[in-house]
Scaffold this motif. Structure first.
Motif, PDB file in Angstrom:
ATOM      1  N   PHE A 139       4.015 -10.919 -20.351  1.00  0.00           N
ATOM      2  CA  PHE A 139       3.363 -10.068 -19.298  1.00  0.00           C
ATOM      3  C   PHE A 139       2.120 -10.346 -19.094  1.00  0.00           C
ATOM      4  N   GLU A 140       1.194 -10.685 -20.116  1.00  0.00           N
ATOM      5  CA  GLU A 140      -0.161 -10.897 -19.900  1.00  0.00           C
ATOM      6  C   GLU A 140      -0.272 -12.247 -18.939  1.00  0.00           C
ATOM      7  N   ALA A 141       0.321 -13.177 -19.331  1.00  0.00           N
ATOM      8  CA  ALA A 141       0.146 -14.505 -18.752  1.00  0.00           C
ATOM      9  C   ALA A 141       0.620 -14.464 -17.213  1.00  0.00           C
ATOM     10  N   VAL A 142       1.671 -13.603 -16.928  1.00  0.00           N
ATOM     11  CA  VAL A 142       2.118 -13.398 -15.612  1.00  0.00           C
ATOM     12  C   VAL A 142       1.173 -12.476 -14.669  1.00  0.00           C
ATOM     13  N   ALA A 143       0.624 -11.593 -15.406  1.00  0.00           N
ATOM     14  CA  ALA A 143      -0.232 -10.514 -14.788  1.00  0.00           C
ATOM     15  C   ALA A 143      -1.712 -11.389 -14.543  1.00  0.00           C
ATOM     16  N   ARG A 144      -1.890 -12.316 -15.482  1.00  0.00           N
ATOM     17  CA  ARG A 144      -3.138 -12.917 -14.921  1.00  0.00           C
ATOM     18  C   ARG A 144      -2.935 -14.050 -13.908  1.00  0.00           C
ATOM     19  N   THR A 145      -1.934 -14.473 -13.680  1.00  0.00           N
ATOM     20  CA  THR A 145      -1.626 -15.395 -12.666  1.00  0.00           C
ATOM     21  C   THR A 145      -1.550 -14.634 -11.265  1.00  0.00           C
ATOM     22  N   GLU A 146      -0.769 -13.470 -11.306  1.00  0.00           N
ATOM     23  CA  GLU A 146      -0.656 -12.350 -10.187  1.00  0.00           C
ATOM     24  C   GLU A 146      -1.367 -11.290 -10.481  1.00  0.00           C
ATOM     25  N   PRO A 147      -2.562 -11.168 -10.418  1.00  0.00           N
ATOM     26  CA  PRO A 147      -3.179  -9.855 -10.971  1.00  0.00           C
ATOM     27  C   PRO A 147      -3.282  -8.639  -9.985  1.00  0.00           C
ATOM     28  N   GLY A 148      -2.667  -8.777  -8.871  1.00  0.00           N
ATOM     29  CA  GLY A 148      -2.626  -7.473  -8.174  1.00  0.00           C
ATOM     30  C   GLY A 148      -4.009  -7.161  -7.734  1.00  0.00           C
ATOM     31  N   ARG A 149      -4.206  -5.831  -7.836  1.00  0.00           N
ATOM     32  CA  ARG A 149      -5.656  -5.532  -7.376  1.00  0.00           C
ATOM     33  C   ARG A 149      -5.964  -3.794  -8.114  1.00  0.00           C
ATOM     34  N   PRO A 150      -7.438  -3.750  -8.454  1.00  0.00           N
ATOM     35  CA  PRO A 150      -7.451  -2.318  -9.050  1.00  0.00           C
ATOM     36  C   PRO A 150      -7.150  -1.298  -8.040  1.00  0.00           C
ATOM     37  N   PRO A 151      -6.733  -0.121  -8.529  1.00  0.00           N
ATOM     38  CA  PRO A 151      -6.422   0.958  -7.614  1.00  0.00           C
ATOM     39  C   PRO A 151      -7.686   1.313  -6.935  1.00  0.00           C
ATOM     40  N   ASP A 152      -7.248   1.804  -5.789  1.00  0.00           N
ATOM     41  CA  ASP A 152      -8.472   2.670  -4.893  1.00  0.00           C
ATOM     42  C   ASP A 152      -8.436   3.999  -5.204  1.00  0.00           C
ATOM     43  N   GLY A 153      -7.704   4.681  -5.817  1.00  0.00           N
ATOM     44  CA  GLY A 153      -7.959   6.023  -6.267  1.00  0.00           C
ATOM     45  C   GLY A 153      -6.962   6.545  -7.114  1.00  0.00           C
ATOM     46  N   PHE A 154      -7.244   7.494  -7.909  1.00  0.00           N
ATOM     47  CA  PHE A 154      -6.412   8.139  -8.934  1.00  0.00           C
ATOM     48  C   PHE A 154      -6.301   9.683  -8.319  1.00  0.00           C
ATOM     49  N   ILE A 155      -5.250  10.292  -8.470  1.00  0.00           N
ATOM     50  CA  ILE A 155      -5.008  11.666  -8.178  1.00  0.00           C
ATOM     51  C   ILE A 155      -4.520  12.317  -9.500  1.00  0.00           C
ATOM     52  N   LEU A 163      -4.141  -4.207 -17.358  1.00  0.00           N
ATOM     53  CA  LEU A 163      -3.291  -5.170 -16.657  1.00  0.00           C
ATOM     54  C   LEU A 163      -2.398  -4.668 -15.682  1.00  0.00           C
ATOM     55  N   ALA A 164      -1.682  -3.872 -16.091  1.00  0.00           N
ATOM     56  CA  ALA A 164      -0.328  -3.318 -15.695  1.00  0.00           C
ATOM     57  C   ALA A 164      -0.667  -2.610 -14.202  1.00  0.00           C
ATOM     58  N   VAL A 165      -1.710  -1.677 -14.241  1.00  0.00           N
ATOM     59  CA  VAL A 165      -1.851  -0.880 -13.309  1.00  0.00           C
ATOM     60  C   VAL A 165      -2.439  -1.782 -12.254  1.00  0.00           C
ATOM     61  N   PRO A 166      -3.275  -2.659 -12.230  1.00  0.00           N
ATOM     62  CA  PRO A 166      -3.431  -3.280 -10.822  1.00  0.00           C
ATOM     63  C   PRO A 166      -2.112  -4.384 -10.534  1.00  0.00           C
ATOM     64  N   PHE A 167      -1.189  -4.791 -11.498  1.00  0.00           N
ATOM     65  CA  PHE A 167      -0.020  -5.450 -11.222  1.00  0.00           C
ATOM     66  C   PHE A 167       1.060  -4.882 -10.266  1.00  0.00           C
ATOM     67  N   MET A 168       1.021  -3.572 -10.281  1.00  0.00           N
ATOM     68  CA  MET A 168       2.086  -2.499  -9.367  1.00  0.00           C
ATOM     69  C   MET A 168       1.788  -2.737  -8.105  1.00  0.00           C
ATOM     70  N   PHE A 169       0.536  -3.262  -7.732  1.00  0.00           N
ATOM     71  CA  PHE A 169       0.118  -3.423  -6.199  1.00  0.00           C
ATOM     72  C   PHE A 169       1.047  -4.630  -5.608  1.00  0.00           C
ATOM     73  N   ARG A 170       2.113  -4.191  -5.127  1.00  0.00           N
ATOM     74  CA  ARG A 170       2.987  -5.124  -4.420  1.00  0.00           C
ATOM     75  C   ARG A 170       3.611  -4.570  -2.995  1.00  0.00           C
ATOM     76  N   PRO A 171       2.587  -4.857  -1.968  1.00  0.00           N
ATOM     77  CA  PRO A 171       3.174  -4.180  -0.775  1.00  0.00           C
ATOM     78  C   PRO A 171       4.488  -4.711  -0.364  1.00  0.00           C
ATOM     79  N   THR A 172       5.289  -3.643   0.166  1.00  0.00           N
ATOM     80  CA  THR A 172       6.597  -3.519   0.414  1.00  0.00           C
ATOM     81  C   THR A 172       6.574  -3.712   1.880  1.00  0.00           C
ATOM     82  N   ARG A 173       5.768  -2.985   2.751  1.00  0.00           N
ATOM     83  CA  ARG A 173       6.055  -2.864   4.403  1.00  0.00           C
ATOM     84  C   ARG A 173       5.176  -4.086   4.760  1.00  0.00           C
ATOM     85  N   GLY A 174       4.137  -4.679   3.982  1.00  0.00           N
ATOM     86  CA  GLY A 174       3.184  -5.553   4.270  1.00  0.00           C
ATOM     87  C   GLY A 174       2.014  -5.050   5.025  1.00  0.00           C
TER      88      GLY A 174
END
Length: 119
Positions: free
Chosen positions: A4-20, A74-85
């Motif tokens: 997972f670490e290898a994949v997350a480092r090649t496709e890191p996503g982005r840091p979250p813009d906010g926590f609720i 690593l996991a939290v930013p990795f979750m940024f996968r736009p679905t609508r674009g």
């Protein structure tokens, strides 16, 4: 974890813009739902994956805690996968008990603002 670490480092996503964060049932679900109506927002609500990572970190022995924190970081930013674009912001509406690691999350993501909802 190494895979997972290898994949997350090649496709890191982005840091979250906010926590609720929330305590009890103060209306945070309504806030998250309203935010998710905006096409530029990707709102992840009470993610089972984040809950599992936070639970693992809460119950981790001191010697494995740094590795668990690194995995969460690593996991939290990795979750940024736009679905609508159209998504430009990543927001997490956390389960109420995730507040137990609020300081840790804010330390791991120091540029991410947080909102604390309570009544």
């Amino acid at each position: 974890m190494a895979e997972f670490e290898a994949v997350a480092r090649t496709e890191p996503g982005r840091p979250p813009d906010g926590f609720i964060f929330s305590v009890g049932r103060p209306g945070s679900t309504l806030i998250a739902t309203m935010l998710s109506l905006v096409e530029e927002h990707l709102v992840i609500k009470e993610s089972p994956a984040v809950n599992a990572l936070v639970s693992g970190l809460l119950h981790a022995a001191d010697d494995v805690r740094p590795a668990r924190e690194a995995l969460l970081q690593l996991a939290v930013p990795f979750m940024f996968r736009p679905t609508r674009g159209t998504e430009q912001r990543l927001l997490f509406a956390l389960s109420s008990w995730n507040l137990a690691l609020g300081r840790t999350l804010l330390r791991l993501f120091p540029t991410t603002p947080a909102v604390f909802v309570y009544r």
